[in-house]
Design an enzyme around this catalytic site. Structure first.
Site, short mmCIF file in Angstrom:
data_model
loop_
_atom_site.label_atom_id
_atom_site.label_comp_id
_atom_site.label_asym_id
_atom_site.label_seq_id
_atom_site.Cartn_x
_atom_site.Cartn_y
_atom_site.Cartn_z
N ASP A 102 0.87 -1.18 0.00
CA ASP A 102 0.00 0.00 0.00
C ASP A 102 0.91 1.23 0.00
O ASP A 102 1.40 1.64 -1.05
CB ASP A 102 -0.92 -0.08 1.22
N ARG A 164 -10.82 -11.73 8.00
CA ARG A 164 -9.65 -12.44 7.48
C ARG A 164 -10.03 -13.77 6.83
O ARG A 164 -9.37 -14.24 5.92
CB ARG A 164 -8.67 -12.77 8.61
P1 IMP Z 1 1.77 -0.27 3.81
O1 IMP Z 1 2.87 -0.12 4.81
O2 IMP Z 1 0.92 0.97 3.72
O3 IMP Z 1 2.26 -0.72 2.46
O4 IMP Z 1 0.74 -1.33 4.35
C1 IMP Z 1 1.18 -2.43 4.93
C2 IMP Z 1 0.18 -3.23 5.72
O5 IMP Z 1 -1.03 -2.53 6.07
C3 IMP Z 1 -0.23 -4.38 4.89
O6 IMP Z 1 0.72 -5.42 4.98
C4 IMP Z 1 -1.57 -4.74 5.48
O7 IMP Z 1 -1.38 -5.60 6.58
C5 IMP Z 1 -2.13 -3.39 5.93
N1 IMP Z 1 -3.03 -2.84 4.89
C6 IMP Z 1 -2.76 -1.91 3.97
N2 IMP Z 1 -3.83 -1.67 3.17
C7 IMP Z 1 -4.80 -2.49 3.62
C8 IMP Z 1 -6.17 -2.73 3.17
O8 IMP Z 1 -6.70 -2.16 2.21
N3 IMP Z 1 -6.85 -3.66 3.89
C9 IMP Z 1 -6.32 -4.35 4.94
N4 IMP Z 1 -5.05 -4.16 5.35
C10 IMP Z 1 -4.31 -3.25 4.70
#
Ligand code: IMP
Ligand code: MG
Length: 179
Positions: A102, A164
């Site tokens: 993300d 989940r």
């Molecule tokens: P990032 O650091 O923003 O790339 O996000 C990392 C973590 O946030 C992911 O490994 C997910 O566990 C959680 N995450 C990010 N986006 C979502 C979403 O749309 N739904 C559920 N979990 C999310």
């Protein structure tokens, strides 16, 4: 009232995972000392289905990381590491398995931490990539599928600890999300 809309079916997930497994099998066919590092909790279901399709010897370990507050991904990155994981990564060929790319902050933090352990190599396999401008650019060696910029649930991904167990990836209705 229904709070979710299916974005990726169970069938499509199966297909994608079989494809990812074939790519990984080809890449690691002649390698030794391979270790899968599964990022909990989100990647648990995905990793289980992926790992059973790998056809070379592989050690499996887990790392718990979370980086979101509610649905605003990337608040802080909290890591929970097993004893002496740093030492066990040394000299290994690490395959990081995560659920979604993300903002990229979690993976970026984890990859730095893994690199500090002096592994032989690091590759990444991530099931979903959210179509957003990422804060951190990360190379995903084995990418699964793209999802639009919505909050996704299912197949390991949660909202507040729920959803989940869904066998597909769905969009959570914005009205269900209390920020
Ligand atoms: P990032 O650091 O923003 O790339 O996000 C990392 C973590 O946030 C992911 O490994 C997910 O566990 C959680 N995450 C990010 N986006 C979502 C979403 O749309 N739904 C559920 N979990 C999310
Ligand atoms: Mg995660």
């Amino acid at each position: 009232m229904e709070h979710k809309r299916i974005l990726i079916s169970t069938e499509k997930l199966k297909e994608t995972i079989a494809y990812l497994a074939s790519q990984i099998n080809a890449a690691y066919a002649t390698m030794e000392n391979v270790m899968a590092l599964v990022i909990l909790e989100g990647a648990k279901y995905f990793a289980e289905d992926l790992l059973e399709q790998l056809s070379f010897p592989i050690e499996i370990d887990y790392l718990k990381a979370s980086s979101y507050c509610g649905t605003a991904s990337g608040c802080t990155v909290a890591m929970n590491v097993n004893d002496n994981l740093h030492e066990r990564l040394k000299g290994k060929n690490i395959l990081v398995i995560d659920d979604i790319y993300d903002t990229g902050r979690t993976l970026s933090t984890l990859l730095k931490w893994i690199k500090d352990s002096n592994p032989q190599s690091i590759k990444t396999c991530v099931l979903l990539e959210k179509e957003v401008p990422h804060d951190k650019n990360i190379t995903i060696d084995f990418p699964g599928m793209k999802v639009p910029d919505v909050f996704v649930i299912g197949y390991g991904l949660d909202f507040d600890g729920q959803y989940r167990e869904l066998p597909f990836i769905a969009e959570l209705a914005p009205e269900r999300i209390k920020e």
